[in-house]
Design a protein around this motif. Structure first.
Motif, PDB file in Angstrom:
ATOM      1  N   ARG A   1      35.733   2.542 -32.882  1.00 25.65           N
ATOM      2  CA  ARG A   1      35.224   2.847 -31.513  1.00 25.65           C
ATOM      3  C   ARG A   1      33.944   3.481 -31.819  1.00 25.65           C
ATOM      4  NH1 ARG A   1      38.853   4.874 -27.365  1.00 25.65           N
ATOM      5  NH2 ARG A   1      40.919   4.473 -28.659  1.00 25.65           N
ATOM      6  N   ALA A   2      33.650   4.436 -32.687  1.00 20.12           N
ATOM      7  CA  ALA A   2      32.497   5.293 -32.814  1.00 20.12           C
ATOM      8  C   ALA A   2      31.403   4.132 -33.322  1.00 20.12           C
ATOM      9  CB  ALA A   2      32.658   6.169 -33.900  1.00 20.12           C
ATOM     10  N   ARG A   3      31.633   3.073 -34.282  1.00 17.87           N
ATOM     11  CA  ARG A   3      30.587   2.552 -34.713  1.00 17.87           C
ATOM     12  C   ARG A   3      30.147   1.372 -33.725  1.00 17.87           C
ATOM     13  NH1 ARG A   3      33.225  -0.418 -38.832  1.00 17.87           N
ATOM     14  NH2 ARG A   3      35.186   0.462 -38.483  1.00 17.87           N
ATOM     15  N   ILE A   4      31.059   0.906 -32.970  1.00 21.02           N
ATOM     16  CA  ILE A   4      30.853  -0.271 -31.952  1.00 21.02           C
ATOM     17  C   ILE A   4      29.976   0.615 -30.987  1.00 21.02           C
ATOM     18  CG2 ILE A   4      32.461  -2.038 -32.666  1.00 21.02           C
ATOM     19  CD1 ILE A   4      33.070  -0.524 -29.479  1.00 21.02           C
ATOM     20  N   CYS A   5      30.324   1.832 -30.578  1.00 20.36           N
ATOM     21  CA  CYS A   5      29.603   2.397 -29.497  1.00 20.36           C
ATOM     22  C   CYS A   5      27.959   2.782 -29.935  1.00 20.36           C
ATOM     23  CB  CYS A   5      30.233   3.681 -29.338  1.00 20.36           C
ATOM     24  SG  CYS A   5      29.521   4.567 -27.977  1.00 20.36           S
ATOM     25  N   ILE A   6      27.985   3.278 -30.884  1.00 24.97           N
ATOM     26  CA  ILE A   6      26.496   3.509 -31.481  1.00 24.97           C
ATOM     27  C   ILE A   6      25.881   2.380 -31.413  1.00 24.97           C
ATOM     28  CG2 ILE A   6      24.840   4.350 -33.207  1.00 24.97           C
ATOM     29  CD1 ILE A   6      26.240   6.603 -32.003  1.00 24.97           C
ATOM     30  N   GLU A   7      26.424   1.095 -32.206  1.00 24.79           N
ATOM     31  CA  GLU A   7      25.585  -0.075 -32.348  1.00 24.79           C
ATOM     32  C   GLU A   7      25.273  -0.806 -31.074  1.00 24.79           C
ATOM     33  OE1 GLU A   7      27.709  -2.543 -35.328  1.00 24.79           O
ATOM     34  OE2 GLU A   7      26.834  -4.403 -34.124  1.00 24.79           O
ATOM     35  N   GLY A   8      26.404  -0.499 -30.239  1.00 23.51           N
ATOM     36  CA  GLY A   8      26.072  -1.176 -28.448  1.00 23.51           C
ATOM     37  C   GLY A   8      24.719  -0.348 -27.939  1.00 23.51           C
ATOM     38  N   ASN A   9      25.061   0.950 -28.184  1.00 23.86           N
ATOM     39  CA  ASN A   9      23.982   1.831 -27.235  1.00 23.86           C
ATOM     40  C   ASN A   9      22.661   1.483 -27.817  1.00 23.86           C
ATOM     41  OD1 ASN A   9      22.189   4.009 -26.985  1.00 23.86           O
ATOM     42  ND2 ASN A   9      24.059   5.073 -26.103  1.00 23.86           N
TER      43      ASN A   9
ATOM     44  N   GLY B   1      43.781  -2.863 -27.638  1.00 23.36           N
ATOM     45  CA  GLY B   1      43.536  -1.486 -27.585  1.00 23.36           C
ATOM     46  C   GLY B   1      41.925  -0.818 -27.188  1.00 23.36           C
ATOM     47  N   ILE B   2      41.394  -1.869 -26.715  1.00 23.66           N
ATOM     48  CA  ILE B   2      40.044  -1.845 -26.437  1.00 23.66           C
ATOM     49  C   ILE B   2      39.853  -1.202 -24.667  1.00 23.66           C
ATOM     50  CG2 ILE B   2      37.763  -3.000 -26.238  1.00 23.66           C
ATOM     51  CD1 ILE B   2      39.234  -3.474 -28.709  1.00 23.66           C
ATOM     52  N   GLU B   3      39.334  -0.204 -24.756  1.00 24.94           N
ATOM     53  CA  GLU B   3      38.969   0.521 -23.623  1.00 24.94           C
ATOM     54  C   GLU B   3      37.616   1.190 -23.737  1.00 24.94           C
ATOM     55  OE1 GLU B   3      40.087   4.314 -23.116  1.00 24.94           O
ATOM     56  OE2 GLU B   3      40.540   4.744 -25.337  1.00 24.94           O
ATOM     57  N   SER B   4      37.351   2.301 -22.998  1.00 25.23           N
ATOM     58  CA  SER B   4      36.129   3.092 -23.086  1.00 25.23           C
ATOM     59  C   SER B   4      35.933   3.495 -24.613  1.00 25.23           C
ATOM     60  CB  SER B   4      36.137   4.340 -22.401  1.00 25.23           C
ATOM     61  OG  SER B   4      34.696   4.847 -22.417  1.00 25.23           O
ATOM     62  N   PRO B   5      34.810   3.244 -25.187  1.00 22.16           N
ATOM     63  CA  PRO B   5      33.603   2.667 -24.910  1.00 22.16           C
ATOM     64  C   PRO B   5      33.394   1.036 -24.871  1.00 22.16           C
ATOM     65  CG  PRO B   5      33.281   3.287 -27.062  1.00 22.16           C
ATOM     66  CD  PRO B   5      34.706   3.283 -26.830  1.00 22.16           C
ATOM     67  N   GLY B   6      34.457   0.344 -24.509  1.00 26.44           N
ATOM     68  CA  GLY B   6      34.427  -1.056 -24.420  1.00 26.44           C
ATOM     69  C   GLY B   6      33.248  -1.753 -23.788  1.00 26.44           C
ATOM     70  N   LEU B   7      32.858  -1.283 -22.818  1.00 20.79           N
ATOM     71  CA  LEU B   7      31.559  -1.628 -22.063  1.00 20.79           C
ATOM     72  C   LEU B   7      30.453  -1.502 -23.099  1.00 20.79           C
ATOM     73  CD1 LEU B   7      30.471  -3.028 -19.548  1.00 20.79           C
ATOM     74  CD2 LEU B   7      30.310  -0.640 -18.654  1.00 20.79           C
ATOM     75  N   THR B   8      30.070  -0.370 -23.392  1.00 23.05           N
ATOM     76  CA  THR B   8      29.030  -0.222 -24.405  1.00 23.05           C
ATOM     77  C   THR B   8      29.055  -1.046 -25.825  1.00 23.05           C
ATOM     78  OG1 THR B   8      29.149   2.195 -23.849  1.00 23.05           O
ATOM     79  CG2 THR B   8      27.724   1.686 -25.628  1.00 23.05           C
ATOM     80  N   GLY B   9      30.414  -1.046 -26.228  1.00 25.00           N
ATOM     81  CA  GLY B   9      30.444  -1.809 -27.577  1.00 25.00           C
ATOM     82  C   GLY B   9      30.820  -3.343 -27.493  1.00 25.00           C
ATOM     83  N   ALA B  10      30.921  -3.852 -26.151  1.00 23.39           N
ATOM     84  CA  ALA B  10      31.356  -5.124 -26.046  1.00 23.39           C
ATOM     85  C   ALA B  10      30.590  -6.188 -27.219  1.00 23.39           C
ATOM     86  CB  ALA B  10      31.235  -5.871 -24.483  1.00 23.39           C
ATOM     87  N   LEU B  11      29.296  -6.005 -27.094  1.00 20.88           N
ATOM     88  CA  LEU B  11      28.522  -6.906 -27.798  1.00 20.88           C
ATOM     89  C   LEU B  11      28.742  -6.828 -29.414  1.00 20.88           C
ATOM     90  CD1 LEU B  11      26.856  -9.429 -27.055  1.00 20.88           C
ATOM     91  CD2 LEU B  11      24.874  -7.930 -26.998  1.00 20.88           C
TER      92      LEU B  11
END
Lengths: 422, 499
Positions: free
Chosen positions: B66-74, B352-362
């Motif tokens: 969750r944390a890794r895809i969020c930061i990467e996506g952001n 279990g993909i939810e928030s931050p799934g939008l930020t981390g979709a890519l």
């Protein structure tokens, strides 16, 4: 971008814009244009195929298109310049009106702008009605447009929320086209629309009107399957345990009209906190120099006849404005007192006679309308019955105002107050 | 009736933001890609039922997916927003506090965020807070300058269109109800059409489970049982743009004892304000209805954060359901799963993909592609174009966003821009037509809405819905009874009034 100068630009060719344009032409104002976003003039009257229009003005019962037609015909004879398919997308305080058309953007620089945009319907979202969000939920005017202009049948089994006039008219319309109307549910303890519509649209067709009720839930994930109605208490809060689920495929909302003033706000026109139309004086002047307003954009009328009348009064004021003969703006505040929902205009100069329009706050019998100016009661009219649904119009003579009001510039004039009491 | 003529390298179940991002990223390789979606359009589940926030990544456990895809996506969002023309603003975000407890929470977030790699986090005092957003309450705040807002529907659509233009094939009204492994292939059975017995079979070498709320079920169907998804529903108010003028950035209250955020105020890229969500557990994952009790709570809590939560600003309500993976014994919320286990060949499983799934979709999509690349060699797709072009880009192309000179030029180019269909949002007929005729064109009123914003203004379609219904019927050759609001069966009309 094309730019044109005009003496008068009228925004909207509904009943108010039509009447204003015709009257202005008759008053000798030639340099005017009426901008209409639809492809034909007439406004909402075009979809009002029921009769009952024009009783006051023409002494006969016309359909909406017939009523509009009288003005359209007259406008054509007088050579009124209509631009249809023209959506106004910009208005500023310098009276620059920007219009989108298929030919491009046009900007009019007007000496006077007449706001005649009418009103829009309050929506489900504005009322925050809970439940699912299926298809089959329509405001009454949208359902009316679909059925009367687009030949589309909106449903087979309907519940109507709100007893506004269009809702009641649609209850009858749906019934006439073979739909079952389960009832009209009104949150207030009295009908919102005109008594004649309760009689002619509901009673005559055996459609029940349930007062002090509202819709508390919607079901159906695709098309509407049912609504739940419940009784409300005196604070209009649903009473637990009174809910009843009614199977239906259609919910029609007739829950209020809101003057359409998005353009007015762009221009910085100040709005009345109760009517949500512009604050105007007895000459229909808004807070912005050279911008005038009449009809449903100013206050929601129950009879189109009075929209026309109001717009004609506005036209006279606009003609005088162009001629430079309109008195300076007035400083006498007009207040809604006890029993009065609102009163317009919100301020008057009081140097000339004027008309007040007002609505009762609640239905009542044997009441007196009193207009007081400072300590003095300057007018009393007795009514056997008043209804919020029926706009009251009262003439006030300038001569009746207290002398201090019209004359003295030195101290703040005393307000006029209108009340409806026993 | 059963038809079986479809063979793919990759079949993605679910056209939410994650499924669409995976479809796009898979097409960077020479793979035949299908997306199977039970609804009639992309992004009809939680991808369009969220706050539209580009998260800063300061609340997730360091080291978690969750944390890794969020930061990467952001950090990568500017690039993809530019490629796809997606409206997005790095507004920053504040989490405001009042008490010493709040301060401890915010300091904890700051430490967590820094461990995750979030940039620029700072605790600011009341004066600086009011400078950042004059409407914000609170004695102090955690400021996350990298947080932002985006249009989640526009982003999902942009990924989907880009995938489609690069050759991914989208199949709507296909609800996958069964999967059988035959040799080296999966056979997916999809329900479609009016009758429940109508089915299509999709043969594919790889299946990607990107089905959001349905992920545990699909996962089990593909031979990976044992996941538990719990639905956390949240309701929202949408407020008028008049209220939006007062809010610059998302303003969240400091978290409660359980670590959850109460109702907050979030501006949208289009200028509205979202109030919500609240959070409560639900059993029915398909019930997105709103409730009077929850809406009353939103108003009560929303007013603590934002003055403009007033009935005159109410435009609409909606609800979303966050698909949280939990430990069924303890109820503890667990990390995102993105896996391709040996015992389930040909399966890429996202659960279990939810928030931050939008930020981390890519970033999730890249990981899904990497799982496939780890198992087989694929050739690159030389013709892949990561960019959207023309009116498929939203940023900078909308009539509503153009100045008068720009609008004049648009009308000169196409007179249909001179016809305003949606008066509240200034959407032109040309834009509605493009939404219907373009790649993955709209088939319903809601499809036009999500592509153009028509009907999303304060009159909620009072002016434009009749026009849109007419244009849809004409463009698609529909009978009156075939015009749909959004879902299958959501017909607007029962027929004609008169023959």
């Amino acid at each position: 971008m094309k730019s044109e100068k005009k003496a008068v630009v009228v925004i909207g060719a509904g009943p108010a814009g039509l009447a204003a344009a015709v009257a202005l032409k008759k008053l000798g104002v030639e340099d005017l244009v009426v901008l209409e976003r639809e492809d034909a003039p007439g406004g909402i009257l075009r979809q009002c195929i029921h009769d009952g229009f024009g009783l006051t003005r023409f002494g006969e019962s016309l359909s909406g298109p017939e009523y509009a037609g009288r003005f359209v015909d007259e406008a054509a004879k007088l050579g009124v310049d209509f631009r249809t398919g023209a959506s106004v997308i910009g208005l500023d305080a310098g009276r620059r009106v920007t219009v989108a058309t298929r030919e491009g953007l046009v900007t009019y620089e007007a000496e006077a702008v007449i706001l005649a945009m009418g009103c829009r319907e309050r929506t489900r979202g504005a009322l925050a009605i809970p439940g699912s969000r299926p298809s089959g939920v329509y405001t009454a005017g949208v359902a009316q447009a679909y059925m009367n202009l687009h030949n589309r049948m909106v449903g087979r089994r309907a519940v109507i929320l709100g007893s506004g006039d269009i809702g009641m008219i649609m209850a009858r319309r749906l019934t006439l086209e073979g739909a079952a109307v389960e009832g009209v549910y009104e949150i207030l303890p009295h009908a919102s629309g005109l008594p004649r519509n309760v009689a002619q649209c509901l009673d005559d067709f055996g459609i029940p009107l349930r007062l002090s009720h509202t819709v508390v839930d919607l079901r159906g994930s695709s098309r509407l399957e049912s609504v739940t109605v419940a009784r409300v208490d005196e604070n209009l809060i649903p009473i637990p345990g009174t809910g009843r689920e009614i199977p239906c495929d259609t919910l029609i909302l007739s829950v209020g009209l809101i003057p359409e003033n998005e353009l007015s706000l762009q221009a910085g026109v100040a709005l009345h906190p109760r009517t949500r139309g512009p604050l105007v004086d007895e000459f229909f002047r808004t807070s912005v120099e050279g911008i005038f307003a009449a009809g449903n954009v100013l206050q929601v009328h129950d009879l189109v006849d009075f929209v026309s009348l109001e717009a004609e009064n506005l036209a006279r004021a606009v003609a005088r404005h162009l001629a430079g003969s309109l008195p300076a703006g007035g400083g006498i505040e007009v207040r809604a007192g006890e029993g009065v929902g609102y009163v317009l205009p919100a301020r008057v100069g009081g140097k000339e006679d004027f008309t007040l329009s007002l609505r009762a706050r609640r239905p009542d019998r044997d009441v007196a309308l009193r207009i007081s100016h400072g300590e003095r009661i300057i007018k009393t009219i007795k009514f056997r019955r008043v209804l919020p649904a029926e706009m009251l119009r009262v003439q006030v003579r300038a001569a009746d105002l207290a002398p201090s009001a019209a004359g003295s510039e030195s101290r703040r004039p005393e307000p006029l107050e209108v009340s409806l009491t026993c | 009736m059963t038809s079986e003529n479809m063979d793919f390298d990759v079949a993605i179940i679910g056209a939410g933001v994650v499924g669409c991002a995976i479809a796009r990223e898979m097409r960077r390789r020479d793979l035949r890609v299908a997306v199977l979606e039970r609804e009639l359009d992309v992004g009809r589940g939680n991808s369009s039922r969220n706050s539209g926030v580009l998260h800063g990544g300061f609340t997730y456990k360091p080291g978690s997916l969750r944390a890794r895809i969020c930061i990467e996506g952001n950090h990568g969002f500017d690039a993809v927003a530019e490629e796809l023309g997606v409206p997005f603003r790095r507004t920053g975000k504040v989490v405001v506090g009042f008490s010493e407890d709040d301060m401890r929470s915010l300091e904890r977030f700051k430490a967590v965020g820094e461990a995750n790699g979030a940039r620029g986090l700072a605790i600011v005092d009341g004066a600086r807070l009011r400078e950042l957003d004059p409407s914000a309450r609170g004695e102090f705040a955690l400021h996350s300058p990298d947080s932002g807002i985006l249009d989640p529907m526009a982003y999902t659509l942009a990924l989907a269109k880009n995938a489609a233009l690069n050759g991914a094939e989208f199949f709507f009204d296909r609800e996958v109800f069964g999967a059988v492994r035959r040799g080296e292939l999966w056979e997916l059975f999809a329900r479609t059409g009016a009758g429940a017995r109508d089915a299509e079979i999709f043969r594919t070498r790889w299946v990607v489970n990107a089905s959001g709320l349905g992920a545990a079920k699909i996962s089990a169907m593909l031979g990976i049982p044992g996941y538990t998804i719990r639905g956390f529903k949240g309701e929202y108010f949408v407020l008028d743009k008049k209220a939006g003028a007062a809010l610059r950035m998302p303003v969240y209250p400091a978290p409660d004892q359980k670590g959850g955020f109460a109702t907050h105020a979030t501006p949208t890229v289009d200028g509205n304000v979202l109030i919500g969500p609240d959070s409560y557990i639900v059993e029915d994952f398909s019930d997105f209805s709103t409730t009077s009790a929850r809406m009353a709570g939103l108003v009560r809590d929303g007013l603590k954060m934002f003055d403009e939560v007033k009935p005159e600003h109410y435009i609409r309500n909606f609800a979303g359901i966050r698909a949280k993976r939990v430990d069924p014994a303890t109820g503890e919320v667990l990390d995102f799963v993105c896996e391709a286990p040996e015992h389930a060949p040909g399966v890429i499983n996202l659960v279990g993909i939810e928030s931050p799934g939008l930020t981390g979709a890519l970033p999730l999509a890249r990981r899904a592609c990497a799982l496939l690349a780890g198992r087989e060699d694929t050739r690159p797709n030389a013709s892949f174009d990561p960019r959207l072009r023309g009116s498929d880009r939203i940023a900078g192309t909308r009539f509503a966003a153009a100045d008068d000179a720009g609008r004049s030029a648009m009308i000169a180019r196409d007179p249909d821009h001179g016809e305003i269909v949606c008066r509240c949002e200034n959407v032109t007929k040309a834009e509605v037509l493009a939404a219907i005729r373009g790649p993955l064109g709209a088939r319903t009123v809601d499809g036009v809405k999500t592509r153009t914003r028509a009907t999303m203004g304060r009159c909620q379609g009072g002016y434009c819905q009749t026009r849109i219904a007419d244009i849809l019927a004409r463009e698609l050759g529909l009978e009156p009874s075939e015009v749909l609001l959004g879902k299958k069966g959501s017909n607007l009309f029962v027929g004609s009034v008169r023959p």
